[in-house]
Write a protein that holds these residues in place. Structure first.
Motif, PDB file in Angstrom:
ATOM      1  N   TYR A  29      65.588  84.703 158.029  1.00  0.00           N
ATOM      2  CA  TYR A  29      66.391  84.017 157.021  1.00  0.00           C
ATOM      3  C   TYR A  29      66.105  84.564 155.633  1.00  0.00           C
ATOM      4  CZ  TYR A  29      68.081  80.483 160.250  1.00  0.00           C
ATOM      5  OH  TYR A  29      68.723  79.848 161.275  1.00  0.00           O
ATOM      6  N   GLU A  30      67.144  84.562 154.782  1.00  0.00           N
ATOM      7  CA  GLU A  30      66.944  84.920 153.388  1.00  0.00           C
ATOM      8  C   GLU A  30      66.055  83.864 152.744  1.00  0.00           C
ATOM      9  OE1 GLU A  30      70.735  84.852 151.350  1.00  0.00           O
ATOM     10  OE2 GLU A  30      70.844  82.685 151.409  1.00  0.00           O
ATOM     11  N   PRO A  31      65.376  84.208 151.655  1.00  0.00           N
ATOM     12  CA  PRO A  31      64.573  83.188 150.964  1.00  0.00           C
ATOM     13  C   PRO A  31      65.456  81.998 150.579  1.00  0.00           C
ATOM     14  CG  PRO A  31      64.107  85.363 150.079  1.00  0.00           C
ATOM     15  CD  PRO A  31      65.292  85.508 151.003  1.00  0.00           C
ATOM     16  N   CYS A  32      64.911  80.811 150.743  1.00  0.00           N
ATOM     17  CA  CYS A  32      65.663  79.606 150.405  1.00  0.00           C
ATOM     18  C   CYS A  32      64.694  78.519 149.956  1.00  0.00           C
ATOM     19  CB  CYS A  32      66.511  79.131 151.590  1.00  0.00           C
ATOM     20  SG  CYS A  32      65.604  78.934 153.125  1.00  0.00           S
ATOM     21  N   CYS A  33      65.239  77.503 149.333  1.00  0.00           N
ATOM     22  CA  CYS A  33      64.457  76.376 148.839  1.00  0.00           C
ATOM     23  C   CYS A  33      64.547  75.253 149.869  1.00  0.00           C
ATOM     24  CB  CYS A  33      65.018  75.924 147.496  1.00  0.00           C
ATOM     25  SG  CYS A  33      64.025  74.658 146.706  1.00  0.00           S
ATOM     26  N   VAL A  34      63.410  74.636 150.175  1.00  0.00           N
ATOM     27  CA  VAL A  34      63.374  73.572 151.182  1.00  0.00           C
ATOM     28  C   VAL A  34      62.639  72.349 150.637  1.00  0.00           C
ATOM     29  CG1 VAL A  34      63.399  75.203 153.119  1.00  0.00           C
ATOM     30  CG2 VAL A  34      61.212  74.360 152.252  1.00  0.00           C
ATOM     31  N   ILE A  35      62.893  71.220 151.274  1.00  0.00           N
ATOM     32  CA  ILE A  35      62.037  70.049 151.120  1.00  0.00           C
ATOM     33  C   ILE A  35      61.351  69.890 152.465  1.00  0.00           C
ATOM     34  CG2 ILE A  35      63.346  68.893 149.313  1.00  0.00           C
ATOM     35  CD1 ILE A  35      64.618  67.141 151.504  1.00  0.00           C
ATOM     36  N   GLU A  36      60.122  69.373 152.445  1.00  0.00           N
ATOM     37  CA  GLU A  36      59.398  69.297 153.711  1.00  0.00           C
ATOM     38  C   GLU A  36      58.484  68.085 153.762  1.00  0.00           C
ATOM     39  OE1 GLU A  36      57.260  73.049 153.725  1.00  0.00           O
ATOM     40  OE2 GLU A  36      55.423  72.047 153.104  1.00  0.00           O
ATOM     41  N   THR A  37      58.149  67.736 154.990  1.00  0.00           N
ATOM     42  CA  THR A  37      57.176  66.690 155.256  1.00  0.00           C
ATOM     43  C   THR A  37      56.429  67.085 156.523  1.00  0.00           C
ATOM     44  OG1 THR A  37      56.869  64.301 155.467  1.00  0.00           O
ATOM     45  CG2 THR A  37      58.749  65.239 156.638  1.00  0.00           C
ATOM     46  N   THR A  38      55.247  66.525 156.715  1.00  0.00           N
ATOM     47  CA  THR A  38      54.484  66.825 157.923  1.00  0.00           C
ATOM     48  C   THR A  38      54.458  65.603 158.830  1.00  0.00           C
ATOM     49  OG1 THR A  38      52.380  66.173 156.933  1.00  0.00           O
ATOM     50  CG2 THR A  38      53.004  68.496 156.742  1.00  0.00           C
ATOM     51  N   TYR A  39      54.204  65.862 160.112  1.00  0.00           N
ATOM     52  CA  TYR A  39      54.112  64.764 161.075  1.00  0.00           C
ATOM     53  C   TYR A  39      53.215  65.160 162.234  1.00  0.00           C
ATOM     54  CZ  TYR A  39      57.560  67.283 163.952  1.00  0.00           C
ATOM     55  OH  TYR A  39      58.204  68.221 164.706  1.00  0.00           O
TER      56      TYR A  39
END
Length: 104
Positions: A29-39
Motif C-alpha cells: 500500500y502507498e503511505p497513508c494516515c490511519v487511526i488505530e487501537t490495540t486489542y
C-alpha cells in the motif's frame, strides 16, 4: 458502507499487487494516515469493541468522538496485525487500523 456483490464502494488507498497465491493477494500500500487501537484477541468481544471504538472516532452510528467533532468517511480496508511493540508482543495484542480518507 459496505460492499455489494464483492464491489467495495469506500475509498481505498492505492496499492500494487506484489504476489497472488491460492486466491489471496499480497499488497504493498502507498503511505497513508490511519487511526488505530490495540486489542487482546483472546478476549472474545475485544475485536468488536475495538472496531466500534474506531467507528465512534469517525462518527459511524454516533456523534464523532474526535477533536473536531467532525464526521470522517469510512474507508477500506480495515487492517488487523500483531502489535510489533515489545510489550504488546509479550501480551499477544493486535492492532486494528482504519485508513483515513486522503482529504483528511
Amino acid at each position: 458502507m459496505g460492499s455489494a456483490l464483492g464491489k467495495i464502494s469506500e475509498e481505498q488507498p492505492r496499492y500494487d499487487v506484489v504476489r497472488t497465491s491460492d486466491g489471496y493477494e499480497v499488497r504493498a500500500y502507498e503511505p497513508c494516515c490511519v487511526i488505530e487501537t490495540t486489542y487482546d484477541p483472546s478476549e472474545r468481544e475485544e475485536q468488536g469493541k475495538s472496531f466500534m471504538r474506531l467507528a465512534k472516532y469517525i462518527g459511524v452510528l454516533s456523534k464523532p468522538k474526535n477533536a473536531r467533532d467532525e464526521k470522517i468517511a469510512m474507508t477500506a480496508p480495515v487492517f488487523m496485525t500483531p502489535d510489533a511493540s515489545e510489550a504488546a508482543a509479550a501480551a499477544k495484542r493486535y492492532v486494528m487500523q482504519f485508513v483515513l480518507p486522503k482529504s483528511k
